[in-house]
Design an enzyme around this catalytic site. Sequence first.
Site, PDB file in Angstrom:
ATOM      1  N   SER A 143       0.889  -1.170   0.000  1.00 54.79           N
ATOM      2  CA  SER A 143       0.000   0.000   0.000  1.00 54.79           C
ATOM      3  C   SER A 143       0.919   1.209   0.000  1.00 54.79           C
ATOM      4  O   SER A 143       2.087   1.112   0.418  1.00 54.79           O
ATOM      5  CB  SER A 143      -0.833   0.014   1.286  1.00 54.79           C
ATOM      6  OG  SER A 143      -1.484   1.256   1.453  1.00 54.79           O
ATOM      7  N   TYR A 156      -2.576   0.454  10.692  1.00 54.14           N
ATOM      8  CA  TYR A 156      -2.503   0.021   9.283  1.00 54.14           C
ATOM      9  C   TYR A 156      -1.149   0.400   8.684  1.00 54.14           C
ATOM     10  O   TYR A 156      -0.509  -0.420   8.016  1.00 54.14           O
ATOM     11  CB  TYR A 156      -3.640   0.666   8.489  1.00 54.14           C
ATOM     12  CG  TYR A 156      -3.709   0.233   7.038  1.00 54.14           C
ATOM     13  CD1 TYR A 156      -4.191  -1.026   6.685  1.00 54.14           C
ATOM     14  CD2 TYR A 156      -3.314   1.092   6.008  1.00 54.14           C
ATOM     15  CE1 TYR A 156      -4.274  -1.418   5.357  1.00 54.14           C
ATOM     16  CE2 TYR A 156      -3.396   0.709   4.684  1.00 54.14           C
ATOM     17  CZ  TYR A 156      -3.880  -0.557   4.354  1.00 54.14           C
ATOM     18  OH  TYR A 156      -3.960  -0.929   3.032  1.00 54.14           O
TER      19      TYR A 156
HETATM   20  N1  LIG Z   1      -8.475  -0.124  -1.430  1.00 55.61           N
HETATM   21  C1  LIG Z   1      -7.382   0.615  -1.213  1.00 55.61           C
HETATM   22  O1  LIG Z   1      -7.414   1.858  -1.211  1.00 55.61           O
HETATM   23  C2  LIG Z   1      -6.059  -0.066  -0.984  1.00 55.61           C
HETATM   24  C3  LIG Z   1      -4.896   0.691  -1.127  1.00 55.61           C
HETATM   25  C4  LIG Z   1      -3.670   0.081  -0.904  1.00 55.61           C
HETATM   26  C5  LIG Z   1      -3.601  -1.242  -0.558  1.00 55.61           C
HETATM   27  N2  LIG Z   1      -4.737  -1.958  -0.414  1.00 55.61           N
HETATM   28  C6  LIG Z   1      -4.602  -3.356  -0.033  1.00 55.61           C
HETATM   29  O2  LIG Z   1      -5.129  -4.154  -1.071  1.00 55.61           O
HETATM   30  C7  LIG Z   1      -5.463  -5.446  -0.542  1.00 55.61           C
HETATM   31  C8  LIG Z   1      -6.821  -5.829  -1.072  1.00 55.61           C
HETATM   32  O3  LIG Z   1      -7.794  -4.925  -0.554  1.00 55.61           O
HETATM   33  P1  LIG Z   1      -9.040  -4.367  -1.390  1.00 55.61           P
HETATM   34  O4  LIG Z   1      -8.956  -2.896  -1.321  1.00 55.61           O
HETATM   35  O5  LIG Z   1      -9.134  -5.045  -2.696  1.00 55.61           O
HETATM   36  O6  LIG Z   1     -10.248  -4.770  -0.394  1.00 55.61           O
HETATM   37  P2  LIG Z   1     -11.383  -5.882  -0.510  1.00 55.61           P
HETATM   38  O7  LIG Z   1     -12.041  -5.916   0.827  1.00 55.61           O
HETATM   39  O8  LIG Z   1     -12.216  -5.621  -1.705  1.00 55.61           O
HETATM   40  O9  LIG Z   1     -10.567  -7.233  -0.723  1.00 55.61           O
HETATM   41  C9  LIG Z   1      -9.886  -7.869   0.338  1.00 55.61           C
HETATM   42  C10 LIG Z   1     -10.279  -9.322   0.392  1.00 55.61           C
HETATM   43  O10 LIG Z   1      -9.540  -9.940   1.462  1.00 55.61           O
HETATM   44  C11 LIG Z   1     -10.408 -10.853   2.113  1.00 55.61           C
HETATM   45  N3  LIG Z   1      -9.957 -11.094   3.471  1.00 55.61           N
HETATM   46  C12 LIG Z   1      -9.904 -10.220   4.498  1.00 55.61           C
HETATM   47  N4  LIG Z   1      -9.486 -10.848   5.609  1.00 55.61           N
HETATM   48  C13 LIG Z   1      -9.268 -12.144   5.278  1.00 55.61           C
HETATM   49  C14 LIG Z   1      -8.831 -13.260   5.996  1.00 55.61           C
HETATM   50  N5  LIG Z   1      -8.570 -13.203   7.308  1.00 55.61           N
HETATM   51  N6  LIG Z   1      -8.688 -14.439   5.345  1.00 55.61           N
HETATM   52  C15 LIG Z   1      -8.985 -14.524   4.020  1.00 55.61           C
HETATM   53  N7  LIG Z   1      -9.413 -13.482   3.282  1.00 55.61           N
HETATM   54  C16 LIG Z   1      -9.555 -12.307   3.913  1.00 55.61           C
HETATM   55  C17 LIG Z   1     -11.764 -10.155   2.076  1.00 55.61           C
HETATM   56  O11 LIG Z   1     -12.824 -11.072   2.299  1.00 55.61           O
HETATM   57  C18 LIG Z   1     -11.775  -9.533   0.695  1.00 55.61           C
HETATM   58  O12 LIG Z   1     -12.348 -10.403  -0.271  1.00 55.61           O
HETATM   59  C19 LIG Z   1      -5.365  -5.305   0.982  1.00 55.61           C
HETATM   60  O13 LIG Z   1      -4.148  -5.869   1.416  1.00 55.61           O
HETATM   61  C20 LIG Z   1      -5.359  -3.804   1.194  1.00 55.61           C
HETATM   62  O14 LIG Z   1      -4.695  -3.448   2.387  1.00 55.61           O
HETATM   63  C21 LIG Z   1      -5.977  -1.416  -0.635  1.00 55.61           C
END
Ligand SMILES: NC(=O)c1ccc[n+]([C@@H]2O[C@H](COP(=O)([O-])OP(=O)(O)OC[C@H]3O[C@@H](n4cnc5c(N)ncnc54)[C@H](O)[C@@H]3O)[C@@H](O)[C@H]2O)c1
Length: 265
Positions: A143, A156
Amino acid sequence: MGWLKDQVVLITGGASGIGLAVVERFVAEGAKVGVMDRTADAVKSIEKKLGDKVVGVSGDVRSLADNEAAVKKTVEAFGKLDVFIGNAGIWDYMVPLMEQEHDNLESICDEIFSINVKGCLLGARAAMDELKKTNGSLIFTVSSSGFYTGGGGPIYVASKHAVVGMIKQLAYEMAPDVRVNGVAPGGTITNLGGSASAGHGDSKLSDIPDVDKLIEGMTPMGFASVPEDHTGLYTLLASRENSRYLTGTIINSDGGIGFGKRPGQ
Ligand SMILES: NC(=O)c1ccc[n+]([C@@H]2O[C@H](COP(=O)([O-])OP(=O)(O)OC[C@H]3O[C@@H](n4cnc5c(N)ncnc54)[C@H](O)[C@@H]3O)[C@@H](O)[C@H]2O)c1
């Protein structure tokens, strides 16, 4: 067909957001993909949508046994493992330390660190024996919070800085057998959730009023990204032909957030 023809990939958190977009892109690039996520319904709906190119596994990244079961099921279905992507994560909704509920602070820290950091380490351990056989690679979703302030609260931001350290150390330990890299997205419109301990278990980033404006305001490129903006970078890192000399590298896909906006921009 594309850059990942006949490659076998396992991704955690692949049922939603960035992970789901990566699954769809990888299938389009010729890969077969194991998708691990928390609920059986979520992974079943992806199997239904993408057919025999995908195998779904329900499991929790905080469990070594669940990670091992996901590796086993992917290898049973597709015969090998070329890439493991540790992507599952949760957010702290930018709550400052002094505003976190005192009585829940320990459990909030434990929940976020165990999914965002321990989950990646256990996934790497579970996948490593298979990745050594194929000289494959690990990719982690970091991130902009792995590098900078302001995209999360301290829990975070600390968890994602930890993922950066883990990538470097694993790249060092696994060379030359297995490459280890990351993608660091900036603000992306998804359903990213938070910790149940903080009462954010059912929250979604996309429900925050004007979240796109908030991200636009912080970002030199002037817009909030969508998951598809990042998928080409995972494709590049997964492709042996195109990135065989890359290890310990994290690609920042964050609209330039680290150098900030010009005055008046
Ligand atoms: N959305 C943003 O702005 C952003 C920015 C930078 C990084 N990220 C990172 O991207 C990654 C994906 O996030 P996203 O934004 O696509 O969110 P999202 O919630 O759409 O996807 C995350 C997925 O992880 C799954 N998950 C969560 N905890 C879990 C667990 N204990 N076991 C198995 N699965 C689990 C959720 O069910 C979900 O399907 C994360 O690591 C997040 O920190 C997101």
